[in-house]
Every structure is written in C-alpha cells, then in structure tokens.
Design a protein around this motif. Sequence first.
Motif, PDB file in Angstrom:
ATOM      1  N   TRP A   1      41.680 -11.828   1.723  1.00  0.00           N
ATOM      2  CA  TRP A   1      41.213 -10.050   2.207  1.00  0.00           C
ATOM      3  C   TRP A   1      41.518  -9.182   0.977  1.00  0.00           C
ATOM      4  O   TRP A   1      42.245  -9.731   0.031  1.00  0.00           O
ATOM      5  CB  TRP A   1      42.473  -9.982   3.179  1.00  0.00           C
ATOM      6  CG  TRP A   1      42.293 -11.160   4.638  1.00  0.00           C
ATOM      7  CD1 TRP A   1      42.620 -12.275   4.661  1.00  0.00           C
ATOM      8  CD2 TRP A   1      41.772 -10.624   5.687  1.00  0.00           C
ATOM      9  NE1 TRP A   1      41.915 -12.595   6.279  1.00  0.00           N
ATOM     10  CE2 TRP A   1      41.512 -12.031   6.350  1.00  0.00           C
ATOM     11  CE3 TRP A   1      40.200  -9.769   5.891  1.00  0.00           C
ATOM     12  CZ2 TRP A   1      41.108 -11.705   7.808  1.00  0.00           C
ATOM     13  CZ3 TRP A   1      39.905  -9.993   7.153  1.00  0.00           C
ATOM     14  CH2 TRP A   1      40.022 -10.586   7.773  1.00  0.00           C
TER      15      TRP A   1
ATOM     16  N   THR B   1      40.980  -4.874   0.051  1.00  0.00           N
ATOM     17  CA  THR B   1      40.610  -3.251  -0.073  1.00  0.00           C
ATOM     18  C   THR B   1      39.964  -2.875  -1.581  1.00  0.00           C
ATOM     19  O   THR B   1      40.533  -3.500  -3.000  1.00  0.00           O
ATOM     20  CB  THR B   1      41.237  -2.568   0.439  1.00  0.00           C
ATOM     21  OG1 THR B   1      42.917  -2.396  -0.671  1.00  0.00           O
ATOM     22  CG2 THR B   1      42.165  -3.570   1.785  1.00  0.00           C
TER      23      THR B   1
ATOM     24  N   GLN C   1      33.879  -9.844   6.496  1.00  0.00           N
ATOM     25  CA  GLN C   1      34.121  -9.194   8.330  1.00  0.00           C
ATOM     26  C   GLN C   1      35.235  -8.124   8.157  1.00  0.00           C
ATOM     27  O   GLN C   1      36.072  -8.065   6.363  1.00  0.00           O
ATOM     28  CB  GLN C   1      35.515 -10.530   8.514  1.00  0.00           C
ATOM     29  CG  GLN C   1      35.897 -11.057   9.890  1.00  0.00           C
ATOM     30  CD  GLN C   1      36.666 -11.614  10.499  1.00  0.00           C
ATOM     31  OE1 GLN C   1      37.003 -12.475   9.478  1.00  0.00           O
ATOM     32  NE2 GLN C   1      37.379 -11.724  12.186  1.00  0.00           N
ATOM     33  N   GLU C   2      35.849  -7.034   8.870  1.00  0.00           N
ATOM     34  CA  GLU C   2      36.515  -6.619   8.329  1.00  0.00           C
ATOM     35  C   GLU C   2      38.086  -6.765   9.263  1.00  0.00           C
ATOM     36  O   GLU C   2      37.479  -7.586  10.308  1.00  0.00           O
ATOM     37  CB  GLU C   2      35.489  -5.179   8.472  1.00  0.00           C
ATOM     38  CG  GLU C   2      34.765  -4.451   7.854  1.00  0.00           C
ATOM     39  CD  GLU C   2      34.116  -2.880   8.394  1.00  0.00           C
ATOM     40  OE1 GLU C   2      34.951  -2.818   9.314  1.00  0.00           O
ATOM     41  OE2 GLU C   2      33.514  -2.946   7.632  1.00  0.00           O
ATOM     42  N   GLU C   3      38.688  -6.635   9.229  1.00  0.00           N
ATOM     43  CA  GLU C   3      40.632  -6.850  10.089  1.00  0.00           C
ATOM     44  C   GLU C   3      40.115  -6.219  10.912  1.00  0.00           C
ATOM     45  O   GLU C   3      39.667  -5.015  11.195  1.00  0.00           O
ATOM     46  CB  GLU C   3      41.511  -6.337   9.308  1.00  0.00           C
ATOM     47  CG  GLU C   3      42.032  -6.372   9.612  1.00  0.00           C
ATOM     48  CD  GLU C   3      43.608  -6.108   8.972  1.00  0.00           C
ATOM     49  OE1 GLU C   3      44.794  -6.395   8.908  1.00  0.00           O
ATOM     50  OE2 GLU C   3      43.962  -4.781   8.566  1.00  0.00           O
ATOM     51  N   GLY C   4      40.108  -7.301  12.205  1.00  0.00           N
ATOM     52  CA  GLY C   4      39.993  -6.581  13.476  1.00  0.00           C
ATOM     53  C   GLY C   4      38.765  -6.657  14.023  1.00  0.00           C
ATOM     54  O   GLY C   4      38.416  -6.267  15.412  1.00  0.00           O
ATOM     55  N   LYS C   5      38.071  -7.158  13.326  1.00  0.00           N
ATOM     56  CA  LYS C   5      36.474  -7.136  13.892  1.00  0.00           C
ATOM     57  C   LYS C   5      35.987  -8.708  14.258  1.00  0.00           C
ATOM     58  O   LYS C   5      35.902  -9.372  12.950  1.00  0.00           O
ATOM     59  CB  LYS C   5      35.585  -6.529  13.405  1.00  0.00           C
ATOM     60  CG  LYS C   5      35.829  -4.596  13.495  1.00  0.00           C
ATOM     61  CD  LYS C   5      34.713  -3.468  12.359  1.00  0.00           C
ATOM     62  CE  LYS C   5      35.383  -2.781  12.424  1.00  0.00           C
ATOM     63  NZ  LYS C   5      33.777  -0.984  11.788  1.00  0.00           N
TER      64      LYS C   5
ATOM     65  N   LYS D   1      40.258  -3.157   5.014  1.00  0.00           N
ATOM     66  CA  LYS D   1      40.904  -4.763   4.525  1.00  0.00           C
ATOM     67  C   LYS D   1      39.723  -5.675   5.006  1.00  0.00           C
ATOM     68  O   LYS D   1      39.300  -4.931   6.150  1.00  0.00           O
ATOM     69  CB  LYS D   1      42.033  -5.019   5.104  1.00  0.00           C
ATOM     70  CG  LYS D   1      42.524  -6.128   5.091  1.00  0.00           C
ATOM     71  CD  LYS D   1      44.160  -6.182   5.831  1.00  0.00           C
ATOM     72  CE  LYS D   1      44.653  -8.116   5.316  1.00  0.00           C
ATOM     73  NZ  LYS D   1      46.035  -7.782   6.380  1.00  0.00           N
ATOM     74  N   HIS D   2      38.979  -6.477   4.401  1.00  0.00           N
ATOM     75  CA  HIS D   2      37.818  -7.328   4.872  1.00  0.00           C
ATOM     76  C   HIS D   2      38.114  -8.398   3.449  1.00  0.00           C
ATOM     77  O   HIS D   2      38.741  -8.152   2.626  1.00  0.00           O
ATOM     78  CB  HIS D   2      36.267  -6.289   4.902  1.00  0.00           C
ATOM     79  CG  HIS D   2      36.495  -6.675   2.881  1.00  0.00           C
ATOM     80  ND1 HIS D   2      37.243  -5.483   1.986  1.00  0.00           N
ATOM     81  CD2 HIS D   2      35.637  -6.637   2.244  1.00  0.00           C
ATOM     82  CE1 HIS D   2      36.047  -4.695   1.071  1.00  0.00           C
ATOM     83  NE2 HIS D   2      35.854  -6.397   0.972  1.00  0.00           N
ATOM     84  N   TRP D   3      36.628  -9.267   3.764  1.00  0.00           N
ATOM     85  CA  TRP D   3      36.897 -10.857   2.982  1.00  0.00           C
ATOM     86  C   TRP D   3      35.089 -10.872   3.197  1.00  0.00           C
ATOM     87  O   TRP D   3      34.622 -10.847   3.928  1.00  0.00           O
ATOM     88  CB  TRP D   3      37.713 -11.783   3.375  1.00  0.00           C
ATOM     89  CG  TRP D   3      37.586 -12.643   4.278  1.00  0.00           C
ATOM     90  CD1 TRP D   3      37.851 -11.684   5.704  1.00  0.00           C
ATOM     91  CD2 TRP D   3      36.346 -13.406   5.090  1.00  0.00           C
ATOM     92  NE1 TRP D   3      37.083 -13.000   6.644  1.00  0.00           N
ATOM     93  CE2 TRP D   3      36.220 -13.716   6.326  1.00  0.00           C
ATOM     94  CE3 TRP D   3      35.688 -14.071   4.320  1.00  0.00           C
ATOM     95  CZ2 TRP D   3      35.890 -14.286   6.693  1.00  0.00           C
ATOM     96  CZ3 TRP D   3      35.023 -15.778   4.548  1.00  0.00           C
ATOM     97  CH2 TRP D   3      34.582 -15.569   5.844  1.00  0.00           C
TER      98      TRP D   3
ATOM     99  N   VAL E   1      42.396 -16.032   3.541  1.00  0.00           N
ATOM    100  CA  VAL E   1      41.838 -16.244   4.564  1.00  0.00           C
ATOM    101  C   VAL E   1      42.003 -17.947   5.188  1.00  0.00           C
ATOM    102  O   VAL E   1      41.629 -18.374   4.259  1.00  0.00           O
ATOM    103  CB  VAL E   1      40.000 -16.253   4.770  1.00  0.00           C
ATOM    104  CG1 VAL E   1      39.590 -16.445   5.795  1.00  0.00           C
ATOM    105  CG2 VAL E   1      40.059 -14.290   4.129  1.00  0.00           C
TER     106      VAL E   1
ATOM    107  N   ASP F   1      40.723 -19.086  10.093  1.00  0.00           N
ATOM    108  CA  ASP F   1      39.565 -18.241  10.154  1.00  0.00           C
ATOM    109  C   ASP F   1      38.157 -18.117   9.615  1.00  0.00           C
ATOM    110  O   ASP F   1      37.558 -17.734  10.372  1.00  0.00           O
ATOM    111  CB  ASP F   1      40.937 -16.876   9.798  1.00  0.00           C
ATOM    112  CG  ASP F   1      41.754 -16.465  10.758  1.00  0.00           C
ATOM    113  OD1 ASP F   1      41.375 -16.651  11.986  1.00  0.00           O
ATOM    114  OD2 ASP F   1      42.729 -15.989   9.988  1.00  0.00           O
TER     115      ASP F   1
END
Length: 159
Positions: A77, A79, A96-100, A118-120, A149, A153
């Motif tokens: 993860w 930013t 993937q973005e956090e929360g999505k 925040k993403h990966w 990650v 997940d």
Amino acid sequence: MKIKILITIFTITVIFSGCNSKIENKMSTTEIFPQGEPLPNEWFTGNAFLKSLVARDKNNDFSAGSVTFLPRARTNWHTHPKGQVLLVTEGSGIYQEEGKQAQKISKGDVINIPENIKHWHGASADSKMVHIAITNFKDDSQVTWLEAVSDEDYESANK
C-alpha cells in the motif's frame, strides 16, 4: 498449363507464409523496454523490476519507469503526494484503492491516481503485468510506502 499455375500458386503461398511467420515472430515479443533491476522486498511482494526511463530534471518534475511484475508480485500500500499515472503495456493485473473494490487492469489501460490516495497495484496470480509509471514530485517526495498487501486481500482481489 494447370501445373504451372499450381506451382506458381504454391510458390506464392510459401513466400507469403514465410513473411507472415517473420511478422508473427516480431509481434510475439511484447516487451517494449528491458525488465530492469529488481525492486526491494521492503516495498514489494514477489518479483518486481524497474527500468528507469525519465529522471527528474530541470525540465521535468516527474520520473517515469517501466515496472515489470511477475505473476503474484505487487506493491505495498502506498500514496503519492502529487499523484501518479500508470500506462499498462503488457499482461494483466490488479489496481485497488483503499475502501474500494479491486479492479482488473490489462494492456492498454490508463490509471490516473489522484494525490494522497492509498492504493496498491501488481500482477494477477496467473499473468505478469508491465506498466509505465509516471510519478510526480512534491518537493523532494514521490511516494510514501505503507504496509504490505496481505495474502488474503491479494487472493480476494484475484477472484
């Protein structure tokens, strides 16, 4: 006469099939840039590589690089204080973005990542994925690395 026509057709067919196989061989090489150098395990899970393409200089307040992720490889993860753009050039992967919900990405996709999201991202479980990452600077910073990650997940994102 018929034999001459058949021989001519056969000869033309052989010539064109030879040309087609040469074209197909050139097209089967999908890499645009070399794989590059291994990326550190502290920020990546699996085998990921970077080929630097453009460094920050007096004209460019960004850097660009070709990142190769072998199957199952991914970033932690993270930013970017001024955002990032990913241009997928080969294979298939995940963003993937956090929360999505995780989204599948593949050759030809363009991912515009806003600042401080925040993403990966990385390869899918069964395919390598290559993207060009264009990353802006804010002052002297481009990225803030966060936690890995989790395997759970990652597996969930591959479904």
